[in-house]
Design an enzyme around this catalytic site. Structure first.
Site, short mmCIF file in Angstrom:
data_model
loop_
_atom_site.label_atom_id
_atom_site.label_comp_id
_atom_site.label_asym_id
_atom_site.label_seq_id
_atom_site.Cartn_x
_atom_site.Cartn_y
_atom_site.Cartn_z
N SER A 670 0.84 -1.19 0.00
CA SER A 670 0.00 0.00 0.00
C SER A 670 0.88 1.26 0.00
O SER A 670 1.63 1.49 -0.95
CB SER A 670 -0.95 -0.04 1.20
N ASP A 743 -8.93 -5.08 -5.67
CA ASP A 743 -8.53 -4.15 -4.61
C ASP A 743 -9.72 -3.28 -4.22
O ASP A 743 -10.36 -2.65 -5.06
CB ASP A 743 -7.38 -3.27 -5.11
N HIS A 777 -7.52 -5.62 -1.15
CA HIS A 777 -6.30 -4.89 -0.79
C HIS A 777 -5.39 -5.74 0.09
O HIS A 777 -4.16 -5.70 -0.05
CB HIS A 777 -6.67 -3.60 -0.07
#
Length: 812
Positions: A670, A743, A777
């Protein structure tokens, strides 16, 4: 001519074979696979008397086949269209009960097989435990009786848990529960029209509506139909197995009971549904009803959150934060901005908090006003509550003492939210006569018992229990985790006798639970005896190292070295540095020690520690602070400070003699991935990079990102300079891009990795792009995680461990 054509056709398979690689799932080395697939120790839940403990076992990761089941991605939700549930839950696969006093463990009979349990909830008398069972076609409700250790199905109608704010199951008494049920079979969902009735149209008529870059939004009229179908439910009361409908079917968001259990506060979502924000921001009616569902008072008609002004301390100019006051039978509270929702408006007070008491026919009473943005209230009794306010933009938090009997609000303490050393902890709570958690006071109401589960200090995290004096603000520690261990207070069983339930661990000792008596000071009584699930890591050394940036900022990181490693004999190792940047307004806060050397290493699917088994030195949690300088904001020198952090870490490893500065990889997930790409674009410190699910073009998040609240149009240069995509032509270091194709995180759309890969490929860079099917994610699929480890291991072996010798790395 025929011969030429034949030769050309023969070449086609070779061309396409090189277009992509490793199209089938691969396995990493056995030691890494065994670590990933090790069964974690059970989760623990105990009753307030510390008599019974529920042990919940989970399988570590679902299969990709499970992730691949049909899924609707609408309104910010991911819905299983077969059973009225969310599609990506984490489930318990086995329950056991343990009597803490006798030490005897009981298997629970009549559990569903296979078990997919969630939404665990104890009854008020703590003799029963409810949970939901998610099956392939329905969600059901089961209740475990602690006296018989038997589970029984309690519902008749299948549950609807698509929207379950306030709890999927709410106990009103020891025999009665509230929950939402489905109206129709899931198979009756609206069918997709073969041809749309027309185009999908959105418009804006001059009213500003800045928004975060949410995933899974409603995009078409058909999405609207699906959301309405799956989100609409019937609230029911189940009393001793008899289900009674409450009110009419609706899209009921938050549902909470008043402390006296005579009223409900309900947020009912209504049309028009938004194409810009998630279901939590749809228009709604907030009302109070009786237990039969009859409306007693409409508190607010709330518009869509589309009109929320940008800026983290800004809010809509509407009532917000509706909650019951826990220390009174039926009093509702809420906040309203006094600055029209704009924090930069100059005013003495930015929020006011109001209350309205049953029967809700009078006028609201103003309780207090806050100079900062109101965050919430912890209620205690008629003379005490704690009010929290703060400013995210300035990293400020203030906690006030509020006396409801006089209306007096006075500051207890104020701190920077990044100043962990000054965090006094969280107040210990106790159940009052309404069975609500309220502030526990001691010493005739003059002190609070505070539990700090982190206990940040210059020696590392050392959790503590303390008494906080409400008059002086002094926080006296009465117990602290011993150095050399990491022990947290899980529950204060008896606040007068100071009997605690704690969770203790060390580098070598797996976390286990103990009964501790602070007054009698008798030996701690073990409650669990969980075994080490990671024998592969026995012998791996862990050390929290300390070092400085060239500008004097102190940094720390967790260093792992392989089993049997001898610096003098084996020499410097190839290194993987794994990190995540954070913003700070002061260098002193950035320099604080975070984490503990003495925590047991738990291996999750995103951990870099797997690679210590392959001969790498691992520098995990490497501090990457971005500090405000010379009156500027932290991000004004983002890239420069990343380099300072990386330089310092590499220099420390080389100075210790454990890291080969010419064989170092950097990676992150991330925002850590964003960091990785920037480091490769602006330095030549590394041999390779691993970037998971990152955002690389900040213009795709134009209304702010992370803790940056300036918009693209306010500072386009900042957005350009912080985007590694802008400098893709400078990325000469091999980079492995990994992204989940599903995601769901705002800002990290998969197109980020797609376009960075295309740019690097077009520019002749060395890049590999791994697109993990069905992953959100955070990656969960067993096969995907194993393959990801294989990819990273292959990448680092090729470009780091076995890299050709090179001149000492330096800055571009």
């Amino acid at each position: 001519m025929k011969k030429f054509t034949f030769c050309f056709l023969l070449l086609l398979p070779a061309v396409y074979a090189n277009a992509q690689d490793a199209v089938s799932y691969q396995l990493p080395p056995k030691a890494m696979a065994d670590l990933l697939l090790a069964k974690p120790t059970p989760a623990v839940s105990i009753d307030s008397k510390a008599e019974w403990m529920l042990l919940s076992e989970r399988n570590p990761y679902p299969s990709v086949e499970e992730l691949a089941r049909p899924e609707l991605r609408i309104a910010g939700l991911r819905i299983n269209p077969a059973n009225y549930s969310l599609s990506r839950g984490a489930y318990v696969n086995n329950f056991t009960l343990k009597n803490i006093k006798s030490g005897k463990t009981y298997n629970i009979t009549s559990l569903p097989v296979p078990l997919f349990a969630s939404n665990i909830s104890w009854s008020p008398d703590e003799n029963k435990i409810a949970f939901t069972q998610t099956g392939t076609k329905s969600v059901d409700l089961y209740v475990i009786n602690l006296l018989t250790q038997k589970a029984v199905r309690a519902n008749r109608a299948p549950l609807n848990t698509v929207i379950a704010q306030g709890g999927a199951v709410v106990w009103t008494d020891n025999h009665t529960m509230l929950y939402r049920t489905a109206l129709k079979p899931a198979s009756a969902a609206p069918a997709r029209p073969p041809v749309p009735k027309g185009p999908t149209i959105q418009q804006s008529l001059g009213k500003a509506a800045p928004s975060a870059t949410y995933e899974d939004l409603i995009k078409t009229p058909y999405d609207e139909q699906l959301f309405e179908f799956f989100a609409t439910s019937q609230l029911v009361q189940n009393k001793n197995g008899v289900e009674t409908p409450i009110g009419k079917p609706a899209i009921n968001g938050n549902i909470t009971l008043s402390p006296d259990k005579k009223y409900m506060m309900v947020r009912a979502i209504k049309k028009p549904f938004s194409y810009l924000v998630t279901a939590g921001g749809f228009p709604s009616t907030v009302k109070i009803t009786d237990l039969a569902g009859k409306t007693v008072k409409v508190l607010a008609e709330l518009p869509s959150s589309e009109g929320t002004p940008s800026g983290y301390d800004n809010t809509q100019n509407i009532d917000r934060g509706f909650n019951w006051r826990d220390d009174e039978p039926a009093t509702i509270t809420w906040a309203h901005p006094l600055d029209s929702g704009r924090i930069k408006k100059k005013t003495d007070y930015h929020d006011a908090v109001y209350a309205l008491t049953a029967p809700f026919t009078g006028q609201p009473t103003e309780l207090f006003k806050t100079p900062y943005r109101y965050r919430g209230t912890q209620w205690g009794n008629a003379g005490l509550a704690l009010v929290t306010e703060g400013l995210r933009s300035k990293q400020l938090e203030r906690v006030n003492r509020f006396d409801p009997s006089t209306g007096k609000l006075e500051k207890l303490y104020e701190r920077n939210t990044n100043d962990a050393y000054k965090d006094p902890g969280d107040p210990v709570t106790v159940k009052n006569k309404f069975a609500r958690e309220v502030l526990l006071t001691t010493d005739n109401g003059t002190k609070l018992l505070m539990n700090n589960r982190v206990g940040a200090s210059s020696k590392g995290d050392l959790p503590f229990l303390s008494r906080f004096d409400l008059a002086s603000g002094k926080n006296d520690i009465i117990w602290r985790s011993a150095e050399g261990t990491f022990e947290t207070v899980v529950d204060v069983i008896d606040p007068e006798k100071l009997i605690l339930l704690t969770r203790r661990e060390s580098e070598k000792d797996v976390p286990n639970y103990y009964i501790k008596n602070l007054i009698l000071k008798i030996a701690d009584r073990p409650v669990t005896t969980f075994a080490n699930p990671y024998p592969q890591l026995v012998g791996v050394s862990k050390e929290k190292i300390h070092y400085k940036r060239s500008d004097g900022v102190d940094l720390t990181a967790d260093l792992y070295l392989p089993k049997g490693y001898n610096k003098d004999k084996d020499g410097p190792l190839p290194v993987l540095i794994w990190a995540y940047p954070r913003e700070f307004n002061s260098a002193s806060d950035a320099a604080q020690v975070r984490g503990s050397q003495h925590k047991f290493t738990v291996i999750g699917g995103g951990s870099p520690v797997f690679f210590v088994t392959q001969g790498y030195a691992i520098l995990d949690n490497a501090e990457m602070p971005i500090v405000a300088k010379d009156g500027k904001k932290p991000n004004d020198t983002f890239v420069e400070q990343l380099q300072l952090n990386a330089d310092a870490a590499i220099n420390k490893l080389a100075e210790m003699g454990v890291g080969d500065r010419n064989r170092i990889a950097v990676g992150g997930h991330s925002y850590g991935s964003f960091m990785t790409a920037n480091l490769l674009a602006h330095t030549s410190l590394f041999k390779a990079g691993i970037a998971e699910s990152g955002a690389y073009n900040r213009t795709l998040t134009p209304f702010g990102f992370q803790n940056e609240e300036r918009t693209y149009w306010e500072d386009p240069k900042l957005y350009y300079d912080m985007s590694p995509f802008s400098f893709a032509d400078k990325i000469k270091t091999p980079i492995l891009l990994i992204h989940g194709e599903a995601d769901d995180n705002p800002g990290t759309f998969p197109i980020n990795s797609e376009r960075l890969f295309a740019a690097l490929k077009g520019l002749g860079g060395t890049v590999r792009f791994v697109y993990l099917p069905y992953e959100a994610h955070g990656y969960r699929g067993r096969e995907n995680l194993l393959h990801k480890l294989w990819e990273i291991n292959q990448w680092m072996d090729k470009y780091v461990k076995n890299a050709a010798p090179a001149a000492t790395a330096g800055t571009n």
